[in-house]
Design a protein around this motif. Sequence first.
Motif, mmCIF file in Angstrom:
data_model
loop_
_atom_site.group_PDB
_atom_site.id
_atom_site.type_symbol
_atom_site.label_atom_id
_atom_site.label_comp_id
_atom_site.label_asym_id
_atom_site.label_seq_id
_atom_site.Cartn_x
_atom_site.Cartn_y
_atom_site.Cartn_z
ATOM 1 N N ALA A 209 0.834 -1.204 0.000
ATOM 2 C CA ALA A 209 0.000 0.000 0.000
ATOM 3 C C ALA A 209 0.866 1.251 0.000
ATOM 4 O O ALA A 209 0.594 2.227 -0.720
ATOM 5 N N GLN A 210 1.931 1.240 0.799
ATOM 6 C CA GLN A 210 2.832 2.388 0.838
ATOM 7 C C GLN A 210 3.612 2.510 -0.469
ATOM 8 O O GLN A 210 3.826 3.631 -0.972
ATOM 9 N N ALA A 211 4.020 1.377 -1.031
ATOM 10 C CA ALA A 211 4.749 1.401 -2.298
ATOM 11 C C ALA A 211 3.910 2.022 -3.413
ATOM 12 O O ALA A 211 4.446 2.688 -4.309
ATOM 13 N N ALA A 212 2.601 1.799 -3.369
ATOM 14 C CA ALA A 212 1.727 2.359 -4.396
ATOM 15 C C ALA A 212 1.754 3.883 -4.402
ATOM 16 O O ALA A 212 1.483 4.512 -5.429
ATOM 17 N N LEU A 213 2.078 4.477 -3.276
ATOM 18 C CA LEU A 213 2.141 5.938 -3.179
ATOM 19 C C LEU A 213 3.501 6.482 -3.600
ATOM 20 O O LEU A 213 3.627 7.681 -3.874
ATOM 21 N N LEU A 214 4.520 5.616 -3.636
ATOM 22 C CA LEU A 214 5.888 6.095 -3.837
ATOM 23 C C LEU A 214 6.552 5.581 -5.113
ATOM 24 O O LEU A 214 7.553 6.157 -5.551
ATOM 25 N N ALA A 215 6.052 4.517 -5.704
ATOM 26 C CA ALA A 215 6.731 3.879 -6.833
ATOM 27 C C ALA A 215 6.752 4.793 -8.059
ATOM 28 O O ALA A 215 5.745 5.428 -8.399
ATOM 29 N N THR A 216 7.895 4.846 -8.716
ATOM 30 C CA THR A 216 8.032 5.588 -9.968
ATOM 31 C C THR A 216 7.796 4.653 -11.151
ATOM 32 O O THR A 216 7.741 3.430 -10.998
ATOM 33 N N ALA A 217 7.696 5.246 -12.322
ATOM 34 C CA ALA A 217 7.527 4.433 -13.530
ATOM 35 C C ALA A 217 8.717 3.494 -13.719
ATOM 36 O O ALA A 217 8.560 2.337 -14.132
ATOM 37 N N ALA A 218 9.914 3.978 -13.401
ATOM 38 C CA ALA A 218 11.106 3.129 -13.525
ATOM 39 C C ALA A 218 11.069 1.971 -12.534
ATOM 40 O O ALA A 218 11.461 0.848 -12.860
ATOM 41 N N ASP A 219 10.595 2.250 -11.309
ATOM 42 C CA ASP A 219 10.463 1.189 -10.310
ATOM 43 C C ASP A 219 9.528 0.091 -10.804
ATOM 44 O O ASP A 219 9.836 -1.103 -10.695
#
Length: 222
Positions: A102-112
């Motif tokens: 859930a936290q990753a969904a707020l922070l992930a970039t297109a490259a990630d």
Amino acid sequence: MALATPFTPLDRDETLSEKVYARLRSALVGGRLVPGQKLVHRQLALELGVSPTPVREALLRLVSDGALDLDARGIAWVPRLPPDRYAEIMELRVMLEGRAAAQAALLATAADIAGLRAIHARVMEARRIGDGAVLLAENERFHFGVIALARMPVLQRLVESLWTQAGPTISLLSGLPRPVSPSGHPHDDLLHALAERDPDAARAAVERDLREHAVIVAPLLQ
């Protein structure tokens, strides 16, 4: 006047003990050690090219972590988890890895996300050709890649501890035929949720992934 330090310099064996511990823990997390496997410290020392002392220390540390057991002769071995302990570990993984997703969904970039897609492609290729070793390694890389995106180091250490205990049990999946369900692989749902910045969908995808694994593994532990 300088205060006396309470610490003494690390010797070579202490440094080697950490390295051996990390190597064995990685093997447990990645399912390269299987339930019932014995770990004789002198044999491991020969394989790793070190003295028996750091190996013994690393094994005892893993026993303390709950990742290994000792038999009556003091030989470490990889336990087969009782069903109730496996269920508890999986419930904790659902909670913690779901929170991380859930936290990753707020922070992930297109490259990630592109990096995770590449890892998942290797997961699916390994599954297609039946390469269990690559499948386990890439699946581990995918899950910890998502967790790393959450930037929650305390949570990550907790999850690593759970994987250390459950990794050998997860390896039981590698020899089983597992066709992709009609609704697709949960990793695809997770990648879509990350791209859409949807925390709830990301959490749900991880929960589905882990619970589908648990349904398959749990009967093997009876």
